[in-house]
Design a protein around this motif. Structure first.
Motif, mmCIF file in Angstrom:
data_model
loop_
_atom_site.group_PDB
_atom_site.id
_atom_site.type_symbol
_atom_site.label_atom_id
_atom_site.label_comp_id
_atom_site.label_asym_id
_atom_site.label_seq_id
_atom_site.Cartn_x
_atom_site.Cartn_y
_atom_site.Cartn_z
ATOM 1 N N TRP A 158 2.098 2.075 -3.529
ATOM 2 C CA TRP A 158 1.026 2.516 -4.425
ATOM 3 C C TRP A 158 0.544 3.922 -4.077
ATOM 4 N N LEU A 159 0.473 4.266 -2.806
ATOM 5 C CA LEU A 159 0.077 5.617 -2.412
ATOM 6 C C LEU A 159 1.100 6.649 -2.868
ATOM 7 N N ALA A 160 2.377 6.320 -2.755
ATOM 8 C CA ALA A 160 3.441 7.225 -3.210
ATOM 9 C C ALA A 160 3.362 7.424 -4.725
ATOM 10 N N LEU A 161 3.123 6.345 -5.465
ATOM 11 C CA LEU A 161 2.994 6.457 -6.918
ATOM 12 C C LEU A 161 1.776 7.299 -7.298
ATOM 13 N N ALA A 162 0.648 7.120 -6.598
ATOM 14 C CA ALA A 162 -0.566 7.902 -6.876
ATOM 15 C C ALA A 162 -0.315 9.383 -6.587
ATOM 16 N N ALA A 163 0.382 9.678 -5.481
ATOM 17 C CA ALA A 163 0.682 11.070 -5.136
ATOM 18 C C ALA A 163 1.590 11.696 -6.194
ATOM 19 N N ALA A 164 2.595 10.964 -6.651
ATOM 20 C CA ALA A 164 3.510 11.470 -7.681
ATOM 21 C C ALA A 164 2.757 11.719 -8.979
ATOM 22 N N ALA A 165 1.846 10.818 -9.322
ATOM 23 C CA ALA A 165 1.049 10.991 -10.544
ATOM 24 C C ALA A 165 0.144 12.212 -10.422
ATOM 25 N N ALA A 166 -0.458 12.411 -9.238
ATOM 26 C CA ALA A 166 -1.340 13.563 -9.027
ATOM 27 C C ALA A 166 -0.545 14.859 -9.141
ATOM 28 N N LEU B 19 0.803 -1.213 0.000
ATOM 29 C CA LEU B 19 0.000 0.000 0.000
ATOM 30 C C LEU B 19 0.847 1.279 0.000
ATOM 31 N N PRO B 20 1.887 1.405 0.827
ATOM 32 C CA PRO B 20 2.674 2.644 0.809
ATOM 33 C C PRO B 20 3.284 2.947 -0.554
#
Length: 176
Positions: free
Chosen positions: A152-160, A149-150
């Motif tokens: 994937w959350l980091a990747l989502a934040a970077a994409a955002a 989970l961490p």
């Protein structure tokens, strides 16, 4: 049996000298040293423990006159009279051993020089128990579920953040 083979093989020292005489009687002032090899022949990884069992009432008085030290390398496992259990009353871990691993213990028995004739001809037994505990092998198959989970959350934040930067640049480019 096995004791005879140990003596004849030079595993027992009396006053620093290899003793090959079976049935050698100890006298006051003697120091007897014996090497004991504890090996893992199970083919598996194990923990090996050692403990001293209580000596018989008939032997206790005599064995309390003798000093006993048990060492594993430079580590002292036991030091006291041969008639006591103290540090070896409970299972004491000698180590974790892979297949064919071993440890050499050195047991040193000292007969005090002041021991009188009341104990002449006496013998005593110090019973030890060795326990082997198999270390279970983790045979759990890899399921492929390595979701973290961490990450994937980091990747989502970077994409955002990248999307927001792209939108801002796009708006500035249109205004200019």
């Amino acid at each position: 049996g096995e004791a005879k083979e140990l003596v004849q093989g030079g595993a027992v020292k009396l006053n620093g000298e290899v003793c090959t005489m079976r049935g050698k009687k100890c006298v006051p002032g003697d120091v007897i040293e014996q090497k004991i090899t504890v090996s893992n022949n199970t083919g598996k990884q194990v923990r090996i423990y050692m403990r001293a069992e209580p000596v018989s009432d008939a032997d206790k008085d005599f064995l309390d006159q003798l000093s006993l030290t048990v060492k594993s390398g430079d580590s002292t496992i036991f030091e006291g009279t041969a008639g006591e259990q103290d540090g070896l009353a409970k299972n004491t871990l000698l180590g974790t051993f892979k297949k064919d691993g071993s440890v050499e213990l050195t047991a040193t028995l000292t007969v005090p020089a002041e021991l009188d004739n009341a104990y002449m001809g006496r013998e005593g037994r110090v019973p030890w128990t060795f326990l082997v505990e198999e270390i279970p092998v983790d045979d759990t198959p890899q399921t492929g579920d390595w979701f973290s989970l961490p990450i994937w959350l980091a990747l989502a934040a970077a994409a955002a953040i990248a999307l927001a930067v792209a939108i801002v640049k796009n708006r500035r480019a249109r205004k200019a």
